[in-house]
Motif scaffolding. Structure first.
Motif, PDB file in Angstrom:
ATOM      1  N   PRO A 105       0.804  -1.232   0.000  1.00  0.00           N
ATOM      2  CA  PRO A 105       0.000   0.000   0.000  1.00  0.00           C
ATOM      3  C   PRO A 105       0.828   1.269   0.000  1.00  0.00           C
ATOM      4  O   PRO A 105       0.398   2.298  -0.515  1.00  0.00           O
ATOM      5  CB  PRO A 105      -0.821  -0.122   1.296  1.00  0.00           C
ATOM      6  CG  PRO A 105      -0.063  -1.074   2.156  1.00  0.00           C
ATOM      7  CD  PRO A 105       0.595  -2.034   1.217  1.00  0.00           C
ATOM      8  N   GLY A 106       2.040   1.229   0.566  1.00  0.00           N
ATOM      9  CA  GLY A 106       2.848   2.439   0.649  1.00  0.00           C
ATOM     10  C   GLY A 106       3.555   2.797  -0.640  1.00  0.00           C
ATOM     11  O   GLY A 106       3.761   3.984  -0.936  1.00  0.00           O
ATOM     12  N   ASP A 126       5.743   1.637   7.574  1.00  0.00           N
ATOM     13  CA  ASP A 126       5.994   3.020   7.945  1.00  0.00           C
ATOM     14  C   ASP A 126       6.463   3.752   6.695  1.00  0.00           C
ATOM     15  O   ASP A 126       6.382   3.221   5.579  1.00  0.00           O
ATOM     16  CB  ASP A 126       7.027   3.123   9.082  1.00  0.00           C
ATOM     17  CG  ASP A 126       8.358   2.472   8.733  1.00  0.00           C
ATOM     18  OD1 ASP A 126       8.695   2.394   7.533  1.00  0.00           O
ATOM     19  OD2 ASP A 126       9.075   2.041   9.657  1.00  0.00           O
ATOM     20  N   ALA A 127       6.952   4.962   6.858  1.00  0.00           N
ATOM     21  CA  ALA A 127       7.346   5.768   5.711  1.00  0.00           C
ATOM     22  C   ALA A 127       8.514   5.169   4.943  1.00  0.00           C
ATOM     23  O   ALA A 127       8.737   5.498   3.770  1.00  0.00           O
ATOM     24  CB  ALA A 127       7.696   7.179   6.175  1.00  0.00           C
ATOM     25  N   ASN A 128       9.276   4.296   5.577  1.00  0.00           N
ATOM     26  CA  ASN A 128      10.468   3.716   4.943  1.00  0.00           C
ATOM     27  C   ASN A 128      10.197   2.390   4.243  1.00  0.00           C
ATOM     28  O   ASN A 128      11.105   1.829   3.625  1.00  0.00           O
ATOM     29  CB  ASN A 128      11.573   3.525   5.980  1.00  0.00           C
ATOM     30  CG  ASN A 128      12.010   4.839   6.593  1.00  0.00           C
ATOM     31  OD1 ASN A 128      12.175   5.824   5.878  1.00  0.00           O
ATOM     32  ND2 ASN A 128      12.171   4.863   7.908  1.00  0.00           N
ATOM     33  N   GLY A 129       8.967   1.880   4.343  1.00  0.00           N
ATOM     34  CA  GLY A 129       8.651   0.626   3.669  1.00  0.00           C
ATOM     35  C   GLY A 129       7.766  -0.283   4.487  1.00  0.00           C
ATOM     36  O   GLY A 129       7.088   0.159   5.429  1.00  0.00           O
ATOM     37  N   THR A 130       7.794  -1.564   4.173  1.00  0.00           N
ATOM     38  CA  THR A 130       6.936  -2.564   4.805  1.00  0.00           C
ATOM     39  C   THR A 130       7.772  -3.777   5.177  1.00  0.00           C
ATOM     40  O   THR A 130       8.691  -4.162   4.447  1.00  0.00           O
ATOM     41  CB  THR A 130       5.793  -2.986   3.860  1.00  0.00           C
ATOM     42  OG1 THR A 130       5.069  -1.830   3.456  1.00  0.00           O
ATOM     43  CG2 THR A 130       4.840  -3.955   4.541  1.00  0.00           C
ATOM     44  N   LYS A 131       7.420  -4.386   6.317  1.00  0.00           N
ATOM     45  CA  LYS A 131       8.145  -5.566   6.783  1.00  0.00           C
ATOM     46  C   LYS A 131       7.160  -6.664   7.134  1.00  0.00           C
ATOM     47  O   LYS A 131       6.137  -6.423   7.781  1.00  0.00           O
ATOM     48  CB  LYS A 131       8.997  -5.212   8.012  1.00  0.00           C
ATOM     49  CG  LYS A 131       9.955  -6.311   8.445  1.00  0.00           C
ATOM     50  CD  LYS A 131      10.863  -5.823   9.564  1.00  0.00           C
ATOM     51  CE  LYS A 131      11.909  -6.872   9.928  1.00  0.00           C
ATOM     52  NZ  LYS A 131      12.840  -6.383  10.973  1.00  0.00           N
ATOM     53  N   LEU A 183      10.647  -4.660   2.459  1.00  0.00           N
ATOM     54  CA  LEU A 183      10.627  -3.810   1.275  1.00  0.00           C
ATOM     55  C   LEU A 183      10.955  -2.397   1.735  1.00  0.00           C
ATOM     56  O   LEU A 183      10.167  -1.766   2.438  1.00  0.00           O
ATOM     57  CB  LEU A 183       9.260  -3.838   0.592  1.00  0.00           C
ATOM     58  CG  LEU A 183       9.079  -2.836  -0.554  1.00  0.00           C
ATOM     59  CD1 LEU A 183      10.058  -3.127  -1.684  1.00  0.00           C
ATOM     60  CD2 LEU A 183       7.645  -2.845  -1.069  1.00  0.00           C
ATOM     61  N   SER A 184      12.137  -1.919   1.383  1.00  0.00           N
ATOM     62  CA  SER A 184      12.570  -0.598   1.834  1.00  0.00           C
ATOM     63  C   SER A 184      12.574   0.391   0.682  1.00  0.00           C
ATOM     64  O   SER A 184      12.718   0.011  -0.485  1.00  0.00           O
ATOM     65  CB  SER A 184      13.970  -0.678   2.453  1.00  0.00           C
ATOM     66  OG  SER A 184      14.915  -1.117   1.499  1.00  0.00           O
ATOM     67  N   ARG A 185      12.428   1.658   1.036  1.00  0.00           N
ATOM     68  CA  ARG A 185      12.439   2.722   0.039  1.00  0.00           C
ATOM     69  C   ARG A 185      13.224   3.903   0.593  1.00  0.00           C
ATOM     70  O   ARG A 185      13.229   4.170   1.793  1.00  0.00           O
ATOM     71  CB  ARG A 185      11.010   3.155  -0.291  1.00  0.00           C
ATOM     72  CG  ARG A 185      10.244   3.707   0.899  1.00  0.00           C
ATOM     73  CD  ARG A 185       8.799   3.979   0.619  1.00  0.00           C
ATOM     74  NE  ARG A 185       8.587   4.903  -0.480  1.00  0.00           N
ATOM     75  CZ  ARG A 185       7.425   5.515  -0.708  1.00  0.00           C
ATOM     76  NH1 ARG A 185       6.384   5.299   0.098  1.00  0.00           N
ATOM     77  NH2 ARG A 185       7.290   6.341  -1.722  1.00  0.00           N
ATOM     78  N   ARG A 186      13.901   4.605  -0.293  1.00  0.00           N
ATOM     79  CA  ARG A 186      14.622   5.811   0.115  1.00  0.00           C
ATOM     80  C   ARG A 186      14.899   6.666  -1.105  1.00  0.00           C
ATOM     81  O   ARG A 186      14.816   6.196  -2.249  1.00  0.00           O
ATOM     82  CB  ARG A 186      15.931   5.451   0.815  1.00  0.00           C
ATOM     83  CG  ARG A 186      16.975   4.781  -0.066  1.00  0.00           C
ATOM     84  CD  ARG A 186      18.292   4.577   0.660  1.00  0.00           C
ATOM     85  NE  ARG A 186      19.348   4.041  -0.189  1.00  0.00           N
ATOM     86  CZ  ARG A 186      19.704   2.770  -0.228  1.00  0.00           C
ATOM     87  NH1 ARG A 186      19.067   1.883   0.547  1.00  0.00           N
ATOM     88  NH2 ARG A 186      20.685   2.376  -1.014  1.00  0.00           N
ATOM     89  N   ASP A 232      14.971   9.238  -8.548  1.00  0.00           N
ATOM     90  CA  ASP A 232      15.755   9.253  -7.309  1.00  0.00           C
ATOM     91  C   ASP A 232      15.178   8.321  -6.249  1.00  0.00           C
ATOM     92  O   ASP A 232      15.611   8.321  -5.109  1.00  0.00           O
ATOM     93  CB  ASP A 232      15.856  10.672  -6.751  1.00  0.00           C
ATOM     94  CG  ASP A 232      14.491  11.256  -6.368  1.00  0.00           C
ATOM     95  OD1 ASP A 232      13.462  10.609  -6.664  1.00  0.00           O
ATOM     96  OD2 ASP A 232      14.465  12.355  -5.781  1.00  0.00           O
ATOM     97  N   GLU A 233      14.166   7.505  -6.626  1.00  0.00           N
ATOM     98  CA  GLU A 233      13.528   6.583  -5.677  1.00  0.00           C
ATOM     99  C   GLU A 233      14.194   5.209  -5.766  1.00  0.00           C
ATOM    100  O   GLU A 233      14.218   4.590  -6.841  1.00  0.00           O
ATOM    101  CB  GLU A 233      12.035   6.454  -5.962  1.00  0.00           C
ATOM    102  CG  GLU A 233      11.320   5.414  -5.147  1.00  0.00           C
ATOM    103  CD  GLU A 233      10.683   5.960  -3.881  1.00  0.00           C
ATOM    104  OE1 GLU A 233      10.919   7.147  -3.567  1.00  0.00           O
ATOM    105  OE2 GLU A 233       9.961   5.209  -3.215  1.00  0.00           O
ATOM    106  N   VAL A 234      14.733   4.732  -4.653  1.00  0.00           N
ATOM    107  CA  VAL A 234      15.376   3.422  -4.581  1.00  0.00           C
ATOM    108  C   VAL A 234      14.467   2.471  -3.818  1.00  0.00           C
ATOM    109  O   VAL A 234      13.957   2.813  -2.749  1.00  0.00           O
ATOM    110  CB  VAL A 234      16.739   3.519  -3.871  1.00  0.00           C
ATOM    111  CG1 VAL A 234      17.370   2.129  -3.714  1.00  0.00           C
ATOM    112  CG2 VAL A 234      17.677   4.438  -4.638  1.00  0.00           C
ATOM    113  N   ARG A 235      14.277   1.282  -4.340  1.00  0.00           N
ATOM    114  CA  ARG A 235      13.458   0.267  -3.667  1.00  0.00           C
ATOM    115  C   ARG A 235      14.216  -1.053  -3.655  1.00  0.00           C
ATOM    116  O   ARG A 235      14.696  -1.505  -4.699  1.00  0.00           O
ATOM    117  CB  ARG A 235      12.091   0.109  -4.341  1.00  0.00           C
ATOM    118  CG  ARG A 235      11.241   1.370  -4.239  1.00  0.00           C
ATOM    119  CD  ARG A 235       9.890   1.245  -4.897  1.00  0.00           C
ATOM    120  NE  ARG A 235       9.144   2.489  -4.785  1.00  0.00           N
ATOM    121  CZ  ARG A 235       7.946   2.701  -5.325  1.00  0.00           C
ATOM    122  NH1 ARG A 235       7.369   1.720  -6.035  1.00  0.00           N
ATOM    123  NH2 ARG A 235       7.352   3.860  -5.169  1.00  0.00           N
TER     124      ARG A 235
END
Length: 459
Positions: free
Chosen positions: A135-136, A154-159, A171-174, A226-229
Motif C-alpha cells: 500500500p505504501g 511506515d514511511a520507509n517501507g513494509t516488513k 521492502l525498503s524505500r529511500r 531518485d527513488e530506490v526500492r
C-alpha cells in the motif's frame, strides 16, 4: 544459493512430444544373365530422438515459464524464470525425474508433468503464496503469508515477519541523488556483519546474497529517478529448505515500479455476472464454477428460474446447484474419461461478448495432462461466460470443467492476462458429485444439449 532472477511468469501447463523422421533402405541382389534383380523388403531405420532442449524449445513461452516456475517451487531449479531453455532447466527436469525414481531423460511425460504441477501447487498452498500490492509504494510482491503472517509499515517501507523472527521480508524505500545499480550494490555490500557470496549487477537491477550475522539473506534492488526500492529476505539457516524455493519465486514476482494497470489490483465483481452450468442430473442438478456465484444475492438458470446452492468444493471452485420442478433436462455423461489433450469447450459466452445472444458455442483449448488430481492449465483461455464449461476430447469423452481463475504465479505478469483458464479434471469432478449423491454415468455426450447459462445477481 546462486540466483539470477527476473521476468514475467504466468501460470500454464505443458505437453512434450518426441518426434523423428523414419528412413528406408532398399537393397537388391546382383543380377544374373536374363534374370530380374531380386527385391529385398525395405527395412525401417529407427528415428533419432530429439535432444531434451529441442523438445523444450518446441513449447510456447507460457508453457516454458510455467515449467520453470514449478521446478523452482519443488526445489530443483534455481535459475531465472524467463522461459528461456537452458542446460540448467534440462538438468532440473532430470533431477526431478531422478527424485521420483524415474529415468532421467530431461523430457517429462504427461504423467510426470501432472505430478510436478500438483507438487508445486501444494508447495505454494503450504506457505500461503499470494501476490500482493504494497500500500505504501504500490510495488508488487509475492508473499508467503503463512510463513510471515505479521506485517508492519511506515514511511520507509513494509516488513513481514514470522512469529519468532526466523524469517523476515523487508521492502525498503529511500531517496538518493543520481543512483546507479553499481553504486547501490557497493553500498549494500558494506553494511555491517554482511558477507557476500554472490553478486550480479545489471543496468536496471542488482542482486546480492550471502550471510548477515547468522542469517542467510537475499537482496534485489532497483531505482526509478531518485527513488530506490530494495527487497531483502533474511532467514535462519535451519529454514533453508523451506525458504529458498520461495526466495526464487519472490525474486521473480517482485516488481518495484509496476504500471498503473498492475497496481490497481483485481477488478471489482460485477453486479451481474454470467457463467456456464452443466446439467448433471435430470432432476435439476447443475454443476458450475463456485467463483461465479460468490457473493450473489440471487442465482438463476436462464429460462428455468432461481437455483439453490447444494454443495461446494472451495479447493477446486466447484458448486452444485439445483432447480426444482423442472423436467426434460439432459444430463451430460461424465463417466468416459478423455484421453486426448486437444479439447472442445462448450459454453455460453457473456452477453456482452455475444451481442446479447444466448447461443451455445464451442471453442478449442489444449492441456498437458489428463486424469490427475490437480487443476491443469488450459490454453488459450476462453471468453468470459465460459467459466464452468464442460471440456471434451475429439471422441466426445469428458475431460473436466473449465474455470477462470486469477493468476497465482511466481513471476511478474507484465503483458499476461489477469485470469487464466484451468481444467478441473474429470476425476475431481466425479469425486465431488459422488460425495453429493450424483451419479456421473449415463446421460448424453452432446454437451450443447446439457449446458445452461448461470446468472449471478449481486448488490
Amino acid at each position: 544459493m546462486r540466483l539470477v532472477l527476473s521476468a514475467t511468469l504466468t501460470i500454464a501447463a505443458s505437453v512434450f512430444v518426441i518426434s523423428g523422421a523414419a528412413a528406408q533402405a532398399q537393397m537388391t541382389s546382383p543380377s544374373t544373365a536374363g534374370a530380374k534383380p531380386k527385391q529385398v523388403p525395405t527395412v525401417p531405420i529407427r528415428p533419432a530422438l530429439q535432444k531434451p532442449e529441442d523438445t523444450a524449445k518446441a513449447l510456447d513461452q507460457a508453457e516454458r515459464l510455467a515449467l520453470q516456475s514449478d521446478l523452482a517451487w519443488v526445489g530443483q531449479y534455481n535459475g531465472a524464470i524467463t522461459g528461456d531453455v537452458s542446460e540448467r532447466m534440462v538438468n532440473a527436469i532430470k533431477e526431478f525425474q531422478k527424485s521420483r525414481g524415474a529415468k532421467s531423460t530431461g523430457v517429462l511425460n504427461s504423467q510426470e508433468r501432472g505430478v510436478l504441477a500438483d507438487t508445486a501447487r501444494k508447495k505454494q498452498e503450504s506457505v500461503g503464496w499470494k501476490i500482493v500490492i504494497d500500500p505504501g509504494t504500490s510495488a508488487r510482491l509475492g508473499i508467503p503469508t503463512k510463513l510471515v503472517p505479521q506485517q508492519a509499515s511506515d514511511a520507509n517501507g513494509t516488513k513481514w515477519t514470522s512469529p519468532t523472527g526466523t524469517i523476515q521480508i523487508q521492502l525498503s524505500r529511500r531517496k538518493e541523488a543520481n543512483p546507479t545499480t553499481a553504486k547501490l550494490a557497493e553500498r549494500e555490500k558494506k553494511e555491517p556483519d554482511r558477507t557476500i557470496d554472490y553478486t550480479v549487477v545489471k543496468p536496471d537491477f542488482f542482486v546480492l546474497s550471502g550471510l548477515q550475522g547468522l542469517k542467510k539473506f537475499y537482496m534485489r534492488g532497483t531505482f526509478k529517478g531518485d527513488e530506490v526500492r530494495i527487497l531483502t529476505i533474511m532467514y535462519d539457516q535451519a529454514t533453508e529448505n523451506t525458504v529458498e524455493p520461495v526466495v526464487i519465486a519472490m525474486s521473480s514476482a517482485f516488481n518495484a515500479f509496476p504500471a498503473a494497470a498492475q497496481t490497481a489490483g483485481p477488478a471489482p465483481r460485477k453486479s451481474v455476472e454470467y457463467g456456464t452450468g452443466v446439467v448433471v442430473g435430470d432432476d435439476g442438478a447443475i454443476l458450475a464454477d463456485r467463483q461465479i456465484i460468490d457473493g450473489c444475492l440471487t442465482v438463476a438458470i436462464a429460462g428455468f428460474g432461481n437455483a439453490d446452492r447444494v454443495a461446494e468444493d472451495k479447493e477446486h471452485d466447484l458448486v452444485l446447484l439445483r432447480i426444482y420442478g423442472v423436467r426434460g433436462l439432459k444430463a451430460l455423461n461424465l463417466a468416459n474419461a478423455a484421453t486426448k489433450p486437444a479439447l472442445d469447450l462448450t459454453g455460453i459466452a457473456d452477453p456482452q461478448n455475444q451481442g446479447g445472444g444466448t447461443a451455445v458455442t464451442s471453442t478449442k483449448a489444449k492441456v498437458a495432462q489428463l486424469g490427475g488430481s490437480s487443476d491443469i492449465a488450459l490454453t488459450p483461455a476462453p471468453a468470459l461466460g465460459f467459466s464452468g464449461a464442460p471440456a471434451q476430447d475429439g471422441d466426445g469423452k469428458f475431460a473436466g470443467i473449465a474455470v477462470l481463475k486469477p493468476v497465482q504465479v511466481a513471476g511478474p505478469t507484465n503483458g499476461v492476462p489477469a485470469a487464466q483458464a484451468m481444467l478441473v479434471t474429470a476425476e475431481t469432478v466425479r469425486e465431488f458429485l459422488k460425495a453429493n449423491g450424483i451419479n456421473a454415468a449415463g446421460g448424453s455426450t452432446d454437451a450443447k444439449a446439457s449446458v445452461v447459462r448461470v446468472i449471478c445477481v449481486r448488490k
